[in-house]
Scaffold this motif. Structure first.
Motif: not given
Length: 148
Positions: A70-71, A73-75, A108, A112
């Motif tokens: 996870v970074e 709002k991106q995963a 997200r 998600w």
């Protein structure tokens, strides 16, 4: 990781409303490893395409070795997939299966959502010909059902 499990579970249960709810408006699909779609499509279109699985007697998309990063709002979630597809042809029950890897890209918002799915293939335990045969039979049956 729950989103990846929900993806596989909804496919096998044919829960199309739950499946569609996993996505935003659009999704980038790369199933080119099996000769299928590689494109940016609406999530409604991807859900409609996945309904082909209704032509099978059963499917089992088993996930293992899930990893998530996870970074903000991106995963990304990666998982080994062992996907078995069963269909009858007269007296014969046929199976086409593959072992490969799913890579889900998530974004997200309020929740998600899947924005991308890539399938790569490590191998076909029953052989590529068996896999292609069951999918050809399923496509024929699905088209006949859709036109009936």
């Amino acid at each position: 990781m729950a989103v990846a499990i929900a993806y596989a579970s909804a496919l096998d249960a044919r829960e199309w409303t739950a499946f569609r709810a996993l996505f935003g408006a659009n999704v980038t699909i790369d199933y080119s490893a099996i000769g299928s779609l590689k494109a940016d499509v609406s999530s409604d279109e991807w859900t409609a395409r996945c309904r082909l699985l209704e032509a099978f007697g059963a499917t089992a998309h088993r996930l293992s070795n899930l990893q998530a990063s996870v970074e903000g709002k991106q995963a990304e979630v990666a998982a080994i997939v062992d996907a078995a597809h069963f269909i009858r042809d007269g007296e014969d029950e046929l199976m086409g299966n593959l072992i490969g890897r799913y890579r889900f890209r998530l974004q997200r918002g309020e929740r998600w959502s899947i924005v991308g799915v890539t399938l790569s293939v490590a191998g076909y335990p029953a052989g590529r010909a068996a896999f292609d045969r069951v999918f050809a039979l399923a496509r024929t049956r699905f088209a006949q059902g859709a036109s009936a």
